[in-house]
Every structure is written in C-alpha cells, then in structure tokens.
Design a protein around this motif. Structure first.
Motif, PDB file in Angstrom:
ATOM      1  N   THR A 190      29.786  65.517  51.308  1.00 57.22           N
ATOM      2  CA  THR A 190      30.175  66.811  50.884  1.00 57.22           C
ATOM      3  C   THR A 190      31.575  66.869  50.685  1.00 57.22           C
ATOM      4  OG1 THR A 190      30.048  69.152  51.225  1.00 57.22           O
ATOM      5  CG2 THR A 190      30.542  67.881  53.376  1.00 57.22           C
ATOM      6  N   SER A 191      32.102  67.637  50.376  1.00 58.08           N
ATOM      7  CA  SER A 191      33.627  67.864  50.399  1.00 58.08           C
ATOM      8  C   SER A 191      34.254  68.939  50.784  1.00 58.08           C
ATOM      9  CB  SER A 191      34.003  67.526  48.841  1.00 58.08           C
ATOM     10  OG  SER A 191      35.457  67.615  48.499  1.00 58.08           O
ATOM     11  N   ASP A 192      35.469  68.666  51.487  1.00 55.08           N
ATOM     12  CA  ASP A 192      36.198  70.019  51.916  1.00 55.08           C
ATOM     13  C   ASP A 192      37.440  69.893  51.176  1.00 55.08           C
ATOM     14  OD1 ASP A 192      36.870  72.306  53.038  1.00 55.08           O
ATOM     15  OD2 ASP A 192      37.100  71.382  55.110  1.00 55.08           O
ATOM     16  N   TYR A 213      28.489  61.934  43.738  1.00 53.04           N
ATOM     17  CA  TYR A 213      29.591  62.973  43.744  1.00 53.04           C
ATOM     18  C   TYR A 213      29.472  63.513  45.088  1.00 53.04           C
ATOM     19  CZ  TYR A 213      30.415  62.478  38.926  1.00 53.04           C
ATOM     20  OH  TYR A 213      30.805  62.010  37.672  1.00 53.04           O
ATOM     21  N   THR A 214      30.675  64.053  45.687  1.00 56.08           N
ATOM     22  CA  THR A 214      30.720  64.704  47.024  1.00 56.08           C
ATOM     23  C   THR A 214      31.435  66.129  46.498  1.00 56.08           C
ATOM     24  OG1 THR A 214      33.290  64.225  47.116  1.00 56.08           O
ATOM     25  CG2 THR A 214      31.382  62.846  48.247  1.00 56.08           C
ATOM     26  N   GLY A 258      37.119  56.228  46.365  1.00 57.19           N
ATOM     27  CA  GLY A 258      36.854  57.275  45.592  1.00 57.19           C
ATOM     28  C   GLY A 258      37.130  57.281  44.113  1.00 57.19           C
ATOM     29  N   THR A 308      41.570  63.429  42.076  1.00 53.93           N
ATOM     30  CA  THR A 308      41.608  64.631  42.889  1.00 53.93           C
ATOM     31  C   THR A 308      43.147  64.964  43.238  1.00 53.93           C
ATOM     32  OG1 THR A 308      41.342  63.178  44.683  1.00 53.93           O
ATOM     33  CG2 THR A 308      39.535  64.177  43.660  1.00 53.93           C
ATOM     34  N   TRP A 344      38.933  59.881  53.880  1.00 51.94           N
ATOM     35  CA  TRP A 344      37.484  60.010  54.130  1.00 51.94           C
ATOM     36  C   TRP A 344      37.174  60.572  55.659  1.00 51.94           C
ATOM     37  CZ3 TRP A 344      34.295  60.448  49.987  1.00 51.94           C
ATOM     38  CH2 TRP A 344      34.782  59.988  48.564  1.00 51.94           C
ATOM     39  N   THR A 388      32.446  63.257  54.515  1.00 55.61           N
ATOM     40  CA  THR A 388      33.241  64.430  54.037  1.00 55.61           C
ATOM     41  C   THR A 388      34.601  64.033  53.383  1.00 55.61           C
ATOM     42  OG1 THR A 388      32.600  65.855  55.769  1.00 55.61           O
ATOM     43  CG2 THR A 388      34.324  66.575  54.510  1.00 55.61           C
ATOM     44  N   SER A 389      34.798  64.222  52.064  1.00 50.81           N
ATOM     45  CA  SER A 389      35.833  63.755  51.222  1.00 50.81           C
ATOM     46  C   SER A 389      37.095  64.878  51.334  1.00 50.81           C
ATOM     47  CB  SER A 389      35.498  63.557  49.720  1.00 50.81           C
ATOM     48  OG  SER A 389      35.049  64.780  49.125  1.00 50.81           O
ATOM     49  N   MET A 415      36.223  67.934  44.246  1.00 52.83           N
ATOM     50  CA  MET A 415      35.082  67.199  44.092  1.00 52.83           C
ATOM     51  C   MET A 415      35.510  65.860  43.824  1.00 52.83           C
ATOM     52  SD  MET A 415      31.942  67.419  41.203  1.00 52.83           S
ATOM     53  CE  MET A 415      33.033  66.620  39.896  1.00 52.83           C
ATOM     54  N   ASN A 416      35.061  64.900  44.439  1.00 54.16           N
ATOM     55  CA  ASN A 416      35.297  63.427  44.440  1.00 54.16           C
ATOM     56  C   ASN A 416      33.978  62.396  44.171  1.00 54.16           C
ATOM     57  OD1 ASN A 416      36.448  60.838  44.876  1.00 54.16           O
ATOM     58  ND2 ASN A 416      38.245  61.835  46.001  1.00 54.16           N
TER      59      ASN A 416
END
Length: 335
Positions: free
Chosen positions: A169-171, A187-188, A210, A214, A141, A135-136, A174-175
């Motif tokens: 995934t990303s919270d 991509y995340t 990354g 961001t 990370w 999760t990014s 997008m990274n």
C-alpha cells in the motif's frame, strides 16, 4: 550537406558515448537479465521470446530497407525495373499482414499463460510462506513482518527458497515496488492493499527500488533485499527484537513526513498499523483469502436484524413530506 552529415555523425557519437556511460553504472550486468527466482525466471523467458519474435520482423525489414535503398537508388546505368503502375501484390500483402498476426498470436498466448500462471500462488507444502507488508512513503519504504512483529525501513530480509507474500500500500503518492532480479514491479496505491509474491532461490543481496516518479527525492527510494538461510533469518529476527526500538503511532507519523531516511529497525509496531494506513486513505483492506460468501450475514438472525433495520428506516422516511416548503427552498437554492 557536408556540415549536416558531420552534425549527424557527432550526434550519433554523443548518443553512443552516453549509452556506454549509463550502462557502465549497472554493476557490469543488467539485473533484469539475471533472474534469481521463479517469478523473474518466467518473466525472463518471456522477454527473450519477445525479443526473438520482434527480431523476426525487425531484421528482415532493416535488411529489405537497405537492399531497396542500394538497388533502386538513382544513379547512371541503374538497370532496376521501373514499374510506375504497379500497386498490388497478394503474396506481399499475405506476408506483411500474416507474419505479424502470427507473431502477435504466439506472443499473446505465452503472455496470457505466464501472467495467469504467476497470478496463482504456488502451493507450498513443505515450507510456510512468509508475509511482509510494504508501505511506500515520501521518500522511503516501510516493511512490516506481521508474524514476527518487527519492522524495518529501507531494507528487508527474506529467507532464501521460501515464498514471500508481499502486501503493498502507499501512504504517499502512488509508487511502484520493484526487485528486478526477483520479479516484475507492482504498484503501491493509497487506499488499496495490492498483493505480490516473489521468491529468491539462493542467498544473496538484491537491488530494490521505487519505479515511479513521486517528487524531488524519488531517486533515493531504494532498498536492499537480503536473502539468507532460514537459520540466519531467524537469528536476524531475534537481533531486531532485542533492539528495544519500538515503532509507535506517533513514531510512524514522524516517519511518514516527507524526507529521506537511513536504514532503521523496530522491535515492535502497532498490530493494526498497515490496516489503518489503508483505511486512512479512503480504501478498504482486500483480503484475497476471503470468499465472497463471507460478506453475507453470518446467520439468519443477522439477516433478520438487517431486514428489521431497513424496515425501521423506511418507516422513518414514510412520515416525511417531500413536497414541503423546505424542500422547495432547497431546490431553489441549488438552482
């Protein structure tokens, strides 16, 4: 003219020095050209092939350009032929259209072959792949090990010679997840669970980062990848489990707030944490191992219940007067 030439020379010198300084920070080598796994090795061969094919065009074009400038420059006594009405050559047109088409065809064929080849995970018969959920966050990370029920921040351990199935995934914005010596980036994205498999052929420490902008601290979104023997990996897992530093839902919310973080380890975490992050951002969990048939009702009774529910819904709607005054008023308000 002399002043302009000196200025151009100075700019070229500055550009060259800047390139040397930037490249000197790459630890003496280009990590992209130092593949340490099957994915990176395949991509490395594709990069070399692309460079060779491009050189087939670039080098002759540069050579011909230099020849034309020297041969046909305006100078006293130049005996180069002068043909002001020449405008066509079938041989030249075949060359400058045919060669690029052939090169693009070759490069496209190899790219498609390698892309689809890497998309299919290798069949592992003797070693079970390890799964890691990534999760990014802003700007850090989080790595979760579902089978071991441990988690880390800004560093990850993997067994060498073992296929690693990353679920990303990303919270946060997008990274892009990238370990250059092991493979290309993936991509995340919030609300999506992307998949990527990598493998380190031998023990070592690899650079991860990354690759997307961001926010103000995106440059600090780096992580260390430690590839080690299976025995050392098992020892590391046991040491993390014995730390008694649990990651709770509240702890995750604190971790997810924007800011940098040092390396951290957690002996446990909520089992549904990754899925909840995916769902929280309006997406769904994409399980690549499930068939489309699994989306259908499990048996005829479930299908009958679904049909019955649809029938009740239609019965409820049949009693509605779609032309009543309330509907007219609603239409008027929307207008």
């Amino acid at each position: 003219m002399k002043k302009s030439s000196k200025l151009r020379g100075l700019m070229l010198l500055i550009t060259g020095l800047a390139g040397v300084l930037l490249l000197s920070g790459c630890e003496g080598k280009f990590v992209v050209f130092d593949p340490q796994g099957p994915v990176a090795e395949t991509q490395y061969r594709l990069i070399i092939l692309s460079a060779i094919l491009c050189a087939i065009v670039v080098i002759p074009v540069l050579a011909i350009t230099a020849f034309i400038v020297i041969r046909y420059r305006d100078k006293p006594g130049n005996t180069a032929p002068y043909k002001p009405h020449w405008d066509d050559s079938k041989v030249l047109e075949v060359l400058w259209w045919g060669i690029p088409i052939i090169i693009i065809g070759i490069l496209g064929a190899y790219t498609a072959r390698d892309t689809y080849g890497l998309a299919k995970k290798p069949v592992v018969t003797d070693v079970k792949p390890i799964k890691i959920q990534v999760t990014s966050l802003d700007w850090k990370w989080l790595f979760q090990y579902p089978d071991q029920n441990i988690a880390t921040v800004n560093y990850v351990h993997i067994p060498a010679g073992v296929q690693v199935d990353f679920e990303l995934t990303s919270d946060a914005p997008m990274n892009s997840f990238w370990i250059p010596q092991l493979g290309g980036q993936e991509y995340t994205m919030p609300g999506m669970a992307m998949s990527l498999w990598l493998q380190a052929d031998r023990p070592g420490e690899y650079y991860g980062t990354g690759a997307n902008f961001t926010g103000k601290d995106f440059a600090h979104m780096r992580f260390n990848v430690v590839a080690e023997s299976q025995a050392d990996f098992n020892k590391w897992v046991e040491s993390v489990k014995g730390s008694n530093n649990e990651l709770t839902k509240a702890g995750y919310e604190t971790l997810a707030t924007p800011g940098q973080s040092d390396e951290q380890s957690f002996s446990s975490y909520p089992s549904d944490l990754f899925d909840s992050v995916v769902m929280k951002n309006g997406g769904h969990h994409m399980d690549m191992n499930k068939d489309e048939d699994s989306k259908a009702p499990a048996n005829s009774d479930d299908k009958s219940k679904s049909d019955t529910k649809e029938g009740h819904d239609m019965d409820d709607m049949s009693g509605m007067d779609m032309n009543n005054s309330n509907s007219s008023e609603m239409n008027h308000n929307h207008q």
